[in-house]
Design an enzyme around this catalytic site. Structure first.
Site, short mmCIF file in Angstrom:
data_model
loop_
_atom_site.label_atom_id
_atom_site.label_comp_id
_atom_site.label_asym_id
_atom_site.label_seq_id
_atom_site.Cartn_x
_atom_site.Cartn_y
_atom_site.Cartn_z
N GLY A 9 0.83 -1.19 0.00
CA GLY A 9 0.00 0.00 0.00
C GLY A 9 0.87 1.25 0.00
CB CYS A 42 -8.48 8.34 -1.60
SG CYS A 42 -7.59 8.06 -0.07
CB ALA A 111 3.69 -1.76 5.01
N GLY A 113 -1.26 -2.81 6.81
CA GLY A 113 -2.47 -2.02 6.68
C GLY A 113 -3.57 -2.42 7.64
CB ILE A 275 10.90 -5.61 12.96
CG1 ILE A 275 11.55 -6.98 12.77
CG2 ILE A 275 9.50 -5.60 12.35
CD1 ILE A 275 10.76 -8.12 13.37
#
Length: 453
Positions: A9, A42, A111, A113, A275
């Site tokens: 993302g 979006c 990542a 999300g 991490i």
């Protein structure tokens, strides 16, 4: 240096691109469950509504494009195991459940999300009931809408409002529902939310507030939505009921979780030094209250990706607390906000007053002047802590101005005496922001006088 990124993302791809910007030799691999990458979630409501012609138009890059930057992106694959002690992850392709692959890393970026939250009500498994999170979701909704007449949108968040208007533009009968007594409750106070609601109702959208859906009805596909004793016809239902951060992999790796999501420091580093985590799966700090919160905005994810990339490549950088500035548009109406609402300020134990005005975006005699409503919230020392704007033009730039003002600790009296530019075709001689700040000063003076008396 080997870097593995889980998720493609805004946060994951921002991290990857910026690592490559600062380090030409790093070995970067991005793994994502999605088929499509580098698109704008979006923009999905605006494709549904016809403002953007095609879903292909909102895809900026394909996985092959990143190979030109020497960034490997593995699509339609799921990371199912992380061993932080061995610096290894395991993944498999979604369509090849038996074959497993292993990847070692020096740095890992989570990542992952967030996923749509579907409340536990009867009927959400029926055909014609959708969530709206990914481009694939948008494609499915668009196809189903072509054969539908009555849509129910459950949840009046920004995405709920946007998709309600989009489906109305497609010619459907649309009902938008919200359990709370107002729409867009996180960004707007009730008095400002009413302005947006009136606009939606003027364009034929039925808005139901203060009621939750009891169940969805139908045999194989959805046919109706039940509210207490009231049943609304529905052959298309979209559950815009919020999202929850995806933290399973971080927990598996041994990363600390906080109240909302993955805990990171100002470098975007988790409790395990090599991490990092960025995007909707992490929690951040509110710039005004200092409390941990969430900032599920693409702009936040991109900024976090840049910060993580710098620190991974040896450049010291810090992610600052957030104000969650946001802006949206339905039809001709723009609305945006930054900082706290009066309600959220008081929930955080902050006594607040506000100034509010209705003005024009141009000189009153100049053709095409549009109405704009501005509300500025400040604490009892006069420091501005929030702003909400609704109008038919130039809302976004004013949200950005107010974001800077809040960040710099500007008071309503300082803002009221700030120099703004002026020309009849583009502004009033006294900007609406100044007028709202003057009203805020007046209200604050009255409150302070009352307390002294």
């Amino acid at each position: 240096m080997k870097i593995a990124i889980v998720g493609a993302g805004a946060g994951g791809l921002s991290t990857a691109s910026n690592i490559r910007k600062y380090n030409k030799d790093a070995e970067i691999t991005v793994i994502t469950m999605g088929k499509h990458i580098a698109y704008s979630p979006c923009a999905i409501p605006y494709v549904l509504g016809g403002e953007v012609e095609n879903f292909k138009d909102i895809i900026m890059h394909e996985a092959e494009d990143y190979l030109e930057k020497n960034i490997k992106i593995i699509t339609q694959a799921e990371v199912f195991d992380i061993s932080s002690s061995e610096n290894k992850i395991k993944y498999r392709f979604i369509n090849e459940k038996t074959e497993e692959y292993e990847l070692s890393y020096d740095y890992l970026v989570i990542a992952t999300g967030a996923s749509s939250f579907i409340p536990p009500i009867e009927g959400t498994n029926l055909e014609g009931v959708f969530k709206l999170r990914t481009l694939e979701d948008g494609l499915k909704i668009n196809e189903w809408a072509e054969k539908s007449q009555n849509a129910v949108i459950v949840g009046a968040s920004l995405i709920g409002v946007e998709v309600s208007y989009a489906l109305k533009q497609k010619g459907l009968n649309v009902t938008m529902t919200e359990m709370l007594p107002q729409i867009i409750p996180r960004s707007l106070d009730p008095d400002m939310a009413t302005i947006v609601q009136d606009y939606l109702e003027k364009h034929g959208i039925n808005v139901i507030l203060g009621q939750g859906i009891d169940k969805l009805t139908g045999d194989e596909h959805v046919e109706g939505a039940v509210f207490e004793d009231n049943v609304i016809d529905a052959d298309l239902v979209i559950m815009a009921t919020g999202v929850r951060p995806k933290t399973k992999l971080a927990e598996m790796a041994g990363c600390e979780l906080g109240k909302w999501a993955i805990v990171v420091n100002e470098k975007m580093q988790t409790s395990i030094p090599n991490i990092y985590a960025v995007g909707d799966c992490v929690e951040v700090f509110d710039a005004i209250t200092g409390d941990s919160t969430q900032s599920m905005l693409g702009t936040t994810a991109v900024r976090q990706g840049k910060i993580a990339a710098k620190n991974i490549t040896g450049i010291n950088a810090e992610f600052k607390p957030v104000l969650n500035s946001n802006v949206s548009k339905v039809g001709e109406l723009e609305f945006g906000a930054v900082g706290l609402t009066v309600a959220s300020a008081r929930q955080s134990g902050i006594d607040a007053t506000y100034g509010k005005i209705r003005a024009l975006t141009k000189a009153r005699y100049y053709p095409g002047a549009k109405r704009i409503d501005v509300k500025i919230i400040n604490n009892l020392k006069g420091r501005i802590i929030g702003c909400q704007l609704i109008g038919e033009e130039r809302v976004a730039e004013r949200v950005d101005i107010m974001s800077l003002a809040i960040t710099k600790g500007v008071t309503c009296s300082e803002l009221a005496t700030t120099e703004f530019s002026y020309a009849p075709p583009v502004s009033m001689v006294t900007d609406p922001i100044i007028l709202a700040a003057e009203d805020a000063c007046s209200k604050l003076k009255a409150v302070n006088k009352e307390e002294q008396d």
